[in-house]
Design an enzyme around this catalytic site. Structure first.
Site, mmCIF file in Angstrom:
data_model
loop_
_atom_site.group_PDB
_atom_site.id
_atom_site.type_symbol
_atom_site.label_atom_id
_atom_site.label_comp_id
_atom_site.label_asym_id
_atom_site.label_seq_id
_atom_site.Cartn_x
_atom_site.Cartn_y
_atom_site.Cartn_z
ATOM 1 N N HIS A 248 0.871 -1.171 0.000
ATOM 2 C CA HIS A 248 0.000 0.000 0.000
ATOM 3 C C HIS A 248 0.910 1.224 0.000
ATOM 4 O O HIS A 248 1.717 1.406 0.916
ATOM 5 C CB HIS A 248 -0.920 -0.010 1.218
ATOM 6 C CG HIS A 248 -1.928 -1.127 1.185
ATOM 7 N ND1 HIS A 248 -2.279 -1.847 2.310
ATOM 8 C CD2 HIS A 248 -2.637 -1.653 0.158
ATOM 9 C CE1 HIS A 248 -3.181 -2.758 1.980
ATOM 10 N NE2 HIS A 248 -3.410 -2.661 0.677
ATOM 11 N N GLU A 251 1.682 3.341 3.088
ATOM 12 C CA GLU A 251 2.248 2.677 4.266
ATOM 13 C C GLU A 251 3.746 2.550 4.032
ATOM 14 O O GLU A 251 4.230 1.578 3.469
ATOM 15 C CB GLU A 251 1.561 1.329 4.481
ATOM 16 C CG GLU A 251 0.067 1.488 4.778
ATOM 17 C CD GLU A 251 -0.703 0.174 4.781
ATOM 18 O OE1 GLU A 251 -0.062 -0.897 4.786
ATOM 19 O OE2 GLU A 251 -1.945 0.233 4.796
ATOM 20 N N HIS A 380 3.384 -3.753 6.473
ATOM 21 C CA HIS A 380 2.284 -2.803 6.315
ATOM 22 C C HIS A 380 2.312 -1.792 7.475
ATOM 23 O O HIS A 380 3.251 -1.748 8.255
ATOM 24 C CB HIS A 380 0.945 -3.548 6.295
ATOM 25 C CG HIS A 380 0.719 -4.355 5.061
ATOM 26 N ND1 HIS A 380 -0.207 -4.018 4.099
ATOM 27 C CD2 HIS A 380 1.313 -5.493 4.618
ATOM 28 C CE1 HIS A 380 -0.180 -4.910 3.123
ATOM 29 N NE2 HIS A 380 0.740 -5.825 3.415
ATOM 30 N N GLU A 472 2.199 -5.632 10.665
ATOM 31 C CA GLU A 472 1.687 -4.271 10.846
ATOM 32 C C GLU A 472 2.624 -3.551 11.805
ATOM 33 O O GLU A 472 2.740 -3.927 12.980
ATOM 34 C CB GLU A 472 0.260 -4.309 11.391
ATOM 35 C CG GLU A 472 -0.742 -5.003 10.475
ATOM 36 C CD GLU A 472 -1.162 -4.137 9.300
ATOM 37 O OE1 GLU A 472 -0.856 -2.927 9.324
ATOM 38 O OE2 GLU A 472 -1.804 -4.666 8.371
#
Length: 634
Positions: A248, A251, A380, A472
């Site tokens: 993404h 990110e 991410h 994450e």
């Protein structure tokens, strides 16, 4: 921004092109077919010395040049009208200032050589030093090394009385062209990212190389870097791991961490760090810092202070790349109760290719299929947790439902390895970003967190041998530059520990009775409905936790062989389990999974009709002969 740089360069070309009309110039022997010159009259003009009146070469350490020059160009006008001089006049802009003024001065020494009885060649050692330090910059913009800077052809050795055009830049001590290993904890544009990766590979060329896995929708390079003791190919029984960032585009922390990691692996290896040397010498590590460079440019245009939650998330087609992979999980759920239905290496359905397949998705799928990856991590942002497959809920109407794979325990161990090595991820008291992971220790099954189809991790697991987790990294998708170094410190040990964890479970080679490796043999573990297959030379890797296991090797046309093994806890390296299979008669009525796979016929990037690089029109619009010698692989 990069597009502004291109516009500036383009404007400069338009200005220069007003007075350019490329005349003929004389060919060097054997050069007629190269397209770099035209045959002129047979009579030779006498050599004439004159003042250097070339605007981009007036800072050489001599004031007089000679015509014809080393390339056979007869006059100042002919030099100024050629693509060679045009390249030197704009090279600073094309390379974003990298290698300036070295490249320009080196080229000027060929176009405007020092006046003697004959053109005085420059030193080959100076040319080789510049090429070693700057060759990556040309590769970064997909440009070939200029023919007139051929160190063997147009330059001479010191014993031949050569001239060093770079002497004024460095004085008496020789200039160091080696790339620096100092990590700068700042954000990098796409051009800077490519430069860092190329410089790192040049610095550690014996253990590293860069390669492209494809192009983004807007044509940007998806540039990967690998680290191993023998870069460029798979080695028998050496596990392969990949790290992917910036899927993404907004990110961005993962992108930066992977750039820092590449530089760290290079510098620490050279410094003799035994841990890093062992890791690199026993593993093939692939790093794709940015899977979505187009999206990153949109996010970077806003900057960390103003970037929202979604700007730059998707690619240039407005496709979320983590929803764009084939939805093999739904196929698994529909058919899992069918007899002999395989739960691994599920083919890509024909219908997938009728939808929008992003260039980035295609490139990564091709990459995944071409390399026998064992494990992977996709970096991410937006939370502080590790999630693992399945990401798509096993119940269509349940948004949050525990949906484990057959390798639930192996995935949990992978996730635990990263979370426990992170500075704060495994701490239940750590402040999170809205979601509740109390008592989870910083890890969670993806579908239990939230469900979505078409994810990259599920595709890795169901289509290949690879086990991929999603990392994450934190609440802020685009943190300030002041946070980059602290984030590196929080994640460095976790990244290293995760890569080292690929050396657990078992590995081995499946051979026939004559000692040849069997490609595509299946390795199954009793109680785990997921097989892995052997690579080109018959080697395999199977991530497994400790305990007693029954392992079976099988292949079409061969007997099945089973072995009971015991894996102790805290193994430092994978256990070795080899198999020898005997050939048997094949029952053609048995169900097989060989089928037409449209993936193999889907070619997004064919060389035929491929678009020229972004800088090509600048030369053609300037009125000079098309410099095909600047095209790579021409």
């Amino acid at each position: 921004m990069e597009y502004k740089t291109h516009l500036t360069v383009f404007t400069l070309f338009c200005v220069l092109s007003i007075c350019w009309c490329a005349p003929q110039r004389f060919c060097q022997p054997g050069e007629d077919s190269s397209g770099r010159c035209n045959n002129g009259p047979d009579e030779e003009k006498p050599a004439v010395c004159s003042e250097i009146n070339l605007g981009y070469c007036n800072d050489l350490d001599y004031s007089r040049t000679i015509f014809p020059n080393i390339l056979g160009q007869q006059s100042r006008h002919e030099v100024e009208s050629g693509a060679e001089y045009l390249l030197l006049s704009v090279i600073h802009g094309l390379l974003n200032g990298e290698c300036s003024p070295d490249i320009r001065l080196l080229g000027c020494s060929v176009l405007a050589p020092r006046c003697q009885d004959l053109p005085s060649p420059s030193c080959r050692s100076a040319c080789e030093a510049v090429k070693k330090g700057c060759g990556h910059a040309f590769e970064g913009i997909d440009m070939a090394w200029p023919y007139f800077l051929d160190c063997d052809r147009f330059f001479a050795g010191e014993q031949e009385g050569c001239h060093d055009p770079l002497a004024p830049l460095r004085g008496s001590p020789p200039r160091n062209y080696e790339p620096s290993t100092i990590i700068q904890f700042t954000y990098h544009s796409n051009a800077q990212m490519y430069s860092v990766l190329k410089r790192t590979a040049a610095k550690c060329s014996h253990i590293s190389r860069t390669y492209s896995i494809g192009r983004s929708t807007e044509g940007k390079d998806l540039l990967a870097i690998e680290f191993t003791d023998n870069p460029g190919g798979h080695e028998l029984l050496e596990p392969e791991i990949k790290l992917v960032g910036n899927m993404h585009g907004n990110e961005v922390l993962g992108r930066q961490l992977l750039l820092y990691l590449a530089q760290y692996l290079c510098s620490e290896y050279l410094l003799g760090n035994q841990r890093i040397q062992t890791l690199v010498n026993t593993t093939r590590i692939h790093i794709l810092a940015s899977m979505n460079p187009d999206g990153y440019e949109l996010a970077a245009a806003e900057g960390h202070e103003f970037n929202g939650w979604t700007v730059g998330r998707t690619n240039a087609q407005n496709l979320d790349l983590n929803r764009n992979f084939p939805d093999l999980t739904s196929i698994l759920y529909r058919n899992r109760r069918m007899k002999r239905f395989r739960t691994d290496h599920i083919p890509i359905p024909d219908s997938y290719w009728f939808g929008k397949v992003a260039s980035e998705t295609y490139a990564v799928m091709k990459w995944i299929r071409s390399v026998p990856f064992v494990q992977s991590a996709s970096l991410h942002g937006g939370e502080l947790v590790i999630s693992y497959p399945f990401d798509f809920s096993r119940h269509l109407h349940e948004e949050r439902m525990f949906s484990p794979t057959p390798d639930e325990q192996a995935f949990k161990q992978l996730a635990r390895t990263y979370a426990d090595s992170h500075a704060s991820m495994a701490d239940n008291n750590t402040e999170r970003c809205g979601a509740s992971f109390i008592r989870s220790g910083g890890i969670i099954n993806g579908a239990l967190w939230y469900s979505f189809p078409g994810g990259m991790s599920d595709f890795n697991y169901l289509h290949t041998n690879c086990l991929e987790i999603t990392v994450e990294l934190g609440c802020d998708k685009f943190p300030s530059e002041e946070e980059l170094y602290p984030e590196w410190l929080r994640n460095k040990e976790a990244l290293l520990s995760f890569m080292e964890s690929v050396h657990r479970g078992i590995k081995g080679v499946v051979k026939d009775e004559e000692g040849y490796g069997i490609k595509g043999a299946s390795i199954s573990v009793r109680g785990i409905r997921k097989d892995v297959t052997t690579a080109e030379e018959g080697d395999y890797w199977r991530l497994m936790n400790s305990g007693t296991h029954i392992i079976t090797a099988s292949a079409k046309g061969y007997s099945r062989v089973s072995k009971r093994i015991y894996l102790p806890a805290h193994m430092e390296k994978a256990g070795r389990v080899n198999f020898v299979l005997k050939k048997v008669l094949v029952n053609s009525s048995l169900d097989t999974y060989d089928r037409f796979d449209p993936y193999n016929h889907f070619q997004s990037y064919s060389r035929e009709g491929q678009e020229k690089p972004w800088w090509w029109n600048y030369f053609t619009q300037a009125g000079v002969s098309a410099p095909t010698w600047l095209l790579r692989n021409f």
